[in-house]
Design an enzyme around this catalytic site. Structure first.
Site, PDB file in Angstrom:
ATOM      1  N   CYS A 171      14.070   4.996  -9.903  1.00  0.00           N
ATOM      2  CA  CYS A 171      15.276   4.535 -10.590  1.00  0.00           C
ATOM      3  C   CYS A 171      16.341   4.110  -9.585  1.00  0.00           C
ATOM      4  CB  CYS A 171      15.846   5.674 -11.419  1.00  0.00           C
ATOM      5  SG  CYS A 171      14.688   6.366 -12.587  1.00  0.00           S
ATOM      6  N   ARG A 224      12.735  -1.230  -5.509  1.00  0.00           N
ATOM      7  CA  ARG A 224      12.392   0.191  -5.587  1.00  0.00           C
ATOM      8  C   ARG A 224      11.322   0.467  -6.627  1.00  0.00           C
ATOM      9  NH1 ARG A 224      16.970   3.537  -3.729  1.00  0.00           N
ATOM     10  NH2 ARG A 224      16.540   5.082  -5.310  1.00  0.00           N
ATOM     11  N   TRP A 257      12.585   3.961 -13.774  1.00  0.00           N
ATOM     12  CA  TRP A 257      11.150   4.125 -13.510  1.00  0.00           C
ATOM     13  C   TRP A 257      10.742   5.360 -14.315  1.00  0.00           C
ATOM     14  CZ3 TRP A 257       8.016   7.783 -10.771  1.00  0.00           C
ATOM     15  CH2 TRP A 257       6.760   7.304 -10.386  1.00  0.00           C
ATOM     16  N   ASN A 313      19.412   9.298 -11.839  1.00  0.00           N
ATOM     17  CA  ASN A 313      18.156   9.282 -11.072  1.00  0.00           C
ATOM     18  C   ASN A 313      17.742  10.726 -10.849  1.00  0.00           C
ATOM     19  OD1 ASN A 313      18.512   6.581 -10.813  1.00  0.00           O
ATOM     20  ND2 ASN A 313      18.759   6.567  -8.594  1.00  0.00           N
ATOM     21  N   GLY A 314      16.441  10.985 -10.868  1.00  0.00           N
ATOM     22  CA  GLY A 314      15.967  12.344 -10.616  1.00  0.00           C
ATOM     23  C   GLY A 314      15.321  12.937 -11.854  1.00  0.00           C
ATOM     24  N   GLU A 326      -4.950   3.745   6.381  1.00  0.00           N
ATOM     25  CA  GLU A 326      -3.788   2.914   6.055  1.00  0.00           C
ATOM     26  C   GLU A 326      -4.242   1.550   5.502  1.00  0.00           C
ATOM     27  OE1 GLU A 326      -0.790   3.313   5.561  1.00  0.00           O
ATOM     28  OE2 GLU A 326       0.133   1.364   5.781  1.00  0.00           O
ATOM     29  N   LYS A 337      -3.250   0.118   1.867  1.00  0.00           N
ATOM     30  CA  LYS A 337      -2.610  -1.196   1.664  1.00  0.00           C
ATOM     31  C   LYS A 337      -3.399  -2.001   0.639  1.00  0.00           C
ATOM     32  CE  LYS A 337       0.551  -0.835   2.917  1.00  0.00           C
ATOM     33  NZ  LYS A 337       1.070   0.282   3.637  1.00  0.00           N
ATOM     34  N   GLU A 379      -3.075  -0.471  -2.946  1.00  0.00           N
ATOM     35  CA  GLU A 379      -1.761  -0.487  -3.616  1.00  0.00           C
ATOM     36  C   GLU A 379      -1.318  -1.884  -4.023  1.00  0.00           C
ATOM     37  OE1 GLU A 379       1.671   1.215  -1.532  1.00  0.00           O
ATOM     38  OE2 GLU A 379       0.934   0.466   0.360  1.00  0.00           O
ATOM     39  N   HIS A 409     -22.905  11.635   6.216  1.00  0.00           N
ATOM     40  CA  HIS A 409     -22.753  12.909   5.500  1.00  0.00           C
ATOM     41  C   HIS A 409     -22.389  12.701   4.030  1.00  0.00           C
ATOM     42  CE1 HIS A 409     -23.221  15.119   9.214  1.00  0.00           C
ATOM     43  NE2 HIS A 409     -22.373  14.277   9.780  1.00  0.00           N
ATOM     44  N   LYS A 432       9.360   2.109  -4.338  1.00  0.00           N
ATOM     45  CA  LYS A 432       9.558   2.057  -2.891  1.00  0.00           C
ATOM     46  C   LYS A 432       9.975   3.405  -2.332  1.00  0.00           C
ATOM     47  CE  LYS A 432       9.981   0.155   1.141  1.00  0.00           C
ATOM     48  NZ  LYS A 432       8.711  -0.091   1.869  1.00  0.00           N
TER      49      LYS A 432
HETATM   50  C1  AGP Z   1       3.376   2.770   1.581  1.00  0.00           C
HETATM   51  O1  AGP Z   1       2.858   1.495   1.488  1.00  0.00           O
HETATM   52  C2  AGP Z   1       3.737   3.406   0.338  1.00  0.00           C
HETATM   53  N1  AGP Z   1       4.553   2.582  -0.447  1.00  0.00           N
HETATM   54  C3  AGP Z   1       4.079   4.882   0.363  1.00  0.00           C
HETATM   55  O2  AGP Z   1       2.896   5.550   0.664  1.00  0.00           O
HETATM   56  C4  AGP Z   1       5.194   5.419   1.297  1.00  0.00           C
HETATM   57  O3  AGP Z   1       4.792   5.318   2.634  1.00  0.00           O
HETATM   58  C5  AGP Z   1       5.499   6.881   0.928  1.00  0.00           C
HETATM   59  O4  AGP Z   1       6.001   6.927  -0.379  1.00  0.00           O
HETATM   60  C6  AGP Z   1       6.460   7.554   1.881  1.00  0.00           C
HETATM   61  O5  AGP Z   1       7.700   6.927   1.895  1.00  0.00           O
HETATM   62  P1  AGP Z   1       8.763   7.220   3.037  1.00  0.00           P
HETATM   63  O6  AGP Z   1       8.193   6.748   4.328  1.00  0.00           O
HETATM   64  O7  AGP Z   1       9.994   6.463   2.630  1.00  0.00           O
HETATM   65  O8  AGP Z   1       8.987   8.702   3.067  1.00  0.00           O
END
Ligand code: AGP
Length: 616
Positions: A2, A27, A75, A99-100, A489, A493, A496, A512, A611
């Site tokens: 949010c 976000r 959100w 928010n929260g 990673e 990527k 996501e 394994h 985000k």
């Molecule tokens: C990365 O592509 C993601 N969007 C996500 O995993 C992100 O790295 C994670 O939420 C941690 O965020 P931060 O680095 O702001 O703590």
């Protein structure tokens, strides 16, 4: 997550609120809304499911005007994305954005229903609106009413509240979710992120947990809670926001993510700026207490989420190999709920792009509370100055990546890695490692931005390969040693932003279990830099070939790996083994990006993701 924008000004604030919402779109959200005091005693409200553009259309058909207002991107956590659940929530003359998560909302809701309040949404937020409304009848004044209402809340919140009978003020509250106050000569503003307000000001007050703020067009008064639990006015520093506002545009690029991938040579150069001497790392440049803190460190607990966690996994290889300091890496949402044993001399190192990730912040607080005597201190590696993580840590090392807007983290990751390499070398210097290797790595770090620029030349070749990749439903990523977290990673990527299922394994682990997945429909992406494990990796690749798996290998030109039936080889510029994890990240980012573009997904705002994850 949010986003909040609120404003009190001397002109109609609707354009400021809408611009702020657009700047918070990155976000991640699923509905948006706005409420303004249109005249004393009269609240106007508009809410819509979907993008801010949909809310804009609603407002162009039925405009709102006012000198005071609150706005929100939601959100969904409690209740589906719908108009009724969208913020602001209204109770009598009160409108609230939040928010929260209010953890005790069910108990409060029962109490308020018994008191005659009628609920029109499934959200946890609506209890706040009714609570403030009820307290207003007791206290007769907004700040006191919000103060009394928040004393009943459990959980995390940032709030923006307006009262239709007091069009000259907005009240904000912060507890566990970020909230900043923007100050200008024309008015005063609240935002969950300074980026929302950069068109109206570059001067910000970063609220602390427990703060209430009363904003009027002349400025703001912050009320904090002192050690005795008494709320009273406090002075909070006004800080200038450092980044150039141009940095938040897309420039010539189609997506923020592509722009941010191509910004990495400059971002990494910024992360190194002022921190390298002729043959060693300048530890003093980390901060006055860095030498003492890192010198007393006997082991490291490295805690983070998502991409930042992967950076931590790479750092473990570096810190143990270069400095001989034991390093444990853990996902923050696990660390915070574990009975962590921290032996004397433990440094808690947190990593976060945003510095507001709820789990990482909670892990920091959990560690400080549980075993303070055994921790030598806390170090945050972070991209956002003034964020909660930075403010609550003993020492912080800023990554200087600049604003990262794409939900998928790219330049934040490579600048985290660069900063972690500096920390590993600083530890090596303080713990008596031989100087030759340190000097060689310092020299190579200077050359790293150029090397990353050369690696980005692979963009066209990878874009062409992505066309053949987009129809697969599953992908396996393989790496060994410090490339294993890079494989993780790369898989993150791809999944996501393209929604293709992807997994990553240490290549030696293939036999394994995951080898059972391999057939002609399972592409395998492998990372093959020139290091001591290259021959072992080649054997693992043979295991894949023998079962008909399709290989895409990113390889060092000296690796001896060449294109053959079933194996596509992309040559990555040669680099030293310690910096290879940073270099090999780039082709994987480009692969994920181009596959997502072919599949037509929303690259910068992938479905269901946010985000900055400011709730648990
Ligand atoms: C990365 O592509 C993601 N969007 C996500 O995993 C992100 O790295 C994670 O939420 C941690 O965020 P931060 O680095 O702001 O703590």
């Amino acid at each position: 997550m949010c986003g909040i924008v609120a404003a009190v000004g001397s002109d109609n604030v609707l354009p400021i609120l809408m611009e702020g919402l657009k700047r918070l779109e990155y976000r991640g959200y699923d509905s948006a809304g706005v409420a303004l005091v249109e005249a004393p005693g009269k609240l106007g409200r508009a809410r819509e499911v979907g993008k801010v553009a949909a809310l804009e259309r609603l407002l162009s058909a039925a405009p709102l005007t006012g000198l005071t207002g609150v706005a929100h991107t939601r959100w969904a956590t409690h209740g589906e994305p719908s108009q009724d659940n969208a913020h602001p929530h209204v109770s009598g003359r009160i409108a609230v954005v939040h928010n929260g998560i209010i953890e005790n909302h069910q108990a409060l809701k029962a109490e308020l229903i018994a008191d005659g309040y009628v609920f029109t949404s499934a959200t946890d937020t609506e209890v706040v609106a009714h609570l403030v409304e009820r307290e207003l009848k007791v206290h007769g004044e907004l700040l006191a009413a919000v103060g009394a209402a928040v004393s009943r809340l459990e959980g995390a919140y940032a709030l923006g509240v307006i009262d239709a009978d007091r069009p000259d003020r907005v009240v904000g509250a912060r507890h566990g979710s970020p909230l900043v106050v923007g100050i200008s000569d024309q008015g005063c503003y609240l935002g969950s992120d300074p980026l929302a307000l950069l068109t109206v000001t570059d001067r910000f007050v970063y609220l602390e947990d427990g703060d209430l703020v009363e904003a009027t067009r002349k400025g703001c008064v912050v009320h904090g809670v002192d050690a005795a639990g008494i709320r009273q006015p406090v002075v909070r520093e006004v800080l200038r926001y450092e980044h150039d506002d141009q940095a938040v545009g897309k420039g010539e690029f189609e997506h923020y993510m592509l722009k941010e991938i191509h910004e990495q040579p400059v971002a990494v150069a910024n992360a190194l700026e002022g921190r390298l001497g002729s043959d060693q790392v300048l530890i003093e440049a980390f901060g006055p207490q860095a030498r003492q803190l890192l010198g007393r460190t006997r082991q490291i607990h490295l805690v983070a989420c998502g991409t930042s966690y992967h950076a931590g996994m790479v750092a473990r290889y570096w810190i143990e190999a270069l400095a001989g300091v034991p390093c444990q890496v853990e996902i923050a949402s696990e660390y915070r709920y574990r009975d962590v044993v921290a032996p004397p001399g433990t440094l808690l190192l947190t990593l976060s792009q945003s510095g507001e990730t709820a789990d990482t912040l909670a892990a920091l607080r959990h560690a400080r509370k549980r075993q303070e005597e055994n921790y030598v201190g806390t170090l945050a590696i972070c991209n956002v100055p003034g964020s909660s993580l930075v403010r609550e840590s003993d020492l912080s090392l800023m990554t200087h990546a600049g604003p990262e807007i794409g939900v998928a983290s790219t330049k934040a990751f490579t600048t985290q890695l660069t900063s972690l390499m500096l920390v590993a070398l600083a530890l090596r210097q303080l713990h008596g490692g031989d100087r030759d290797l340190t000097a060689r790595l310092v020299h190579r770090l200077r050359y790293l931005p150029t090397l990353l620029g050369d690696t980005l030349q692979l963009d066209g070749e990878i874009a062409a390969l992505a066309k053949g990749f987009a129809d697969y439903r599953h992908t396996l990523f393989l790496g060994r040693g410090a490339q294993m977290p890079i494989a993780l990673e790369g898989a993150l990527k791809l999944k996501e932003i393209s929604y293709i299922h992807a997994e990553a394994y240490p290549a030696g682990e293939l036999k394994h279990g995951p080898l059972a997945l391999i057939d002609g429909s399972m592409p395998v992406v492998a990372l093959a830099p020139m290091d001591e494990l290259i021959d072992k990796l080649k054997s693992n690749l043979q295991e894949v070939r023998a079962r008909g798996g399709q290989l895409l290998v990113f390889a060092d030109p000296e690796s001896g790996l060449e294109q053959e039936e079933g194996m596509t080889v992309v040559k990555v510029p040669g680099c030293c083994r310690f910096l290879a994890p940073i270099v090999y990240t780039l082709p994987l980012q480009l692969l994920a990006y181009h596959v997502a573009v072919v599949r037509g997904t929303d690259v910068d705002q992938p479905r269901n993701l946010a985000k900055s994850v400011t709730v648990e």
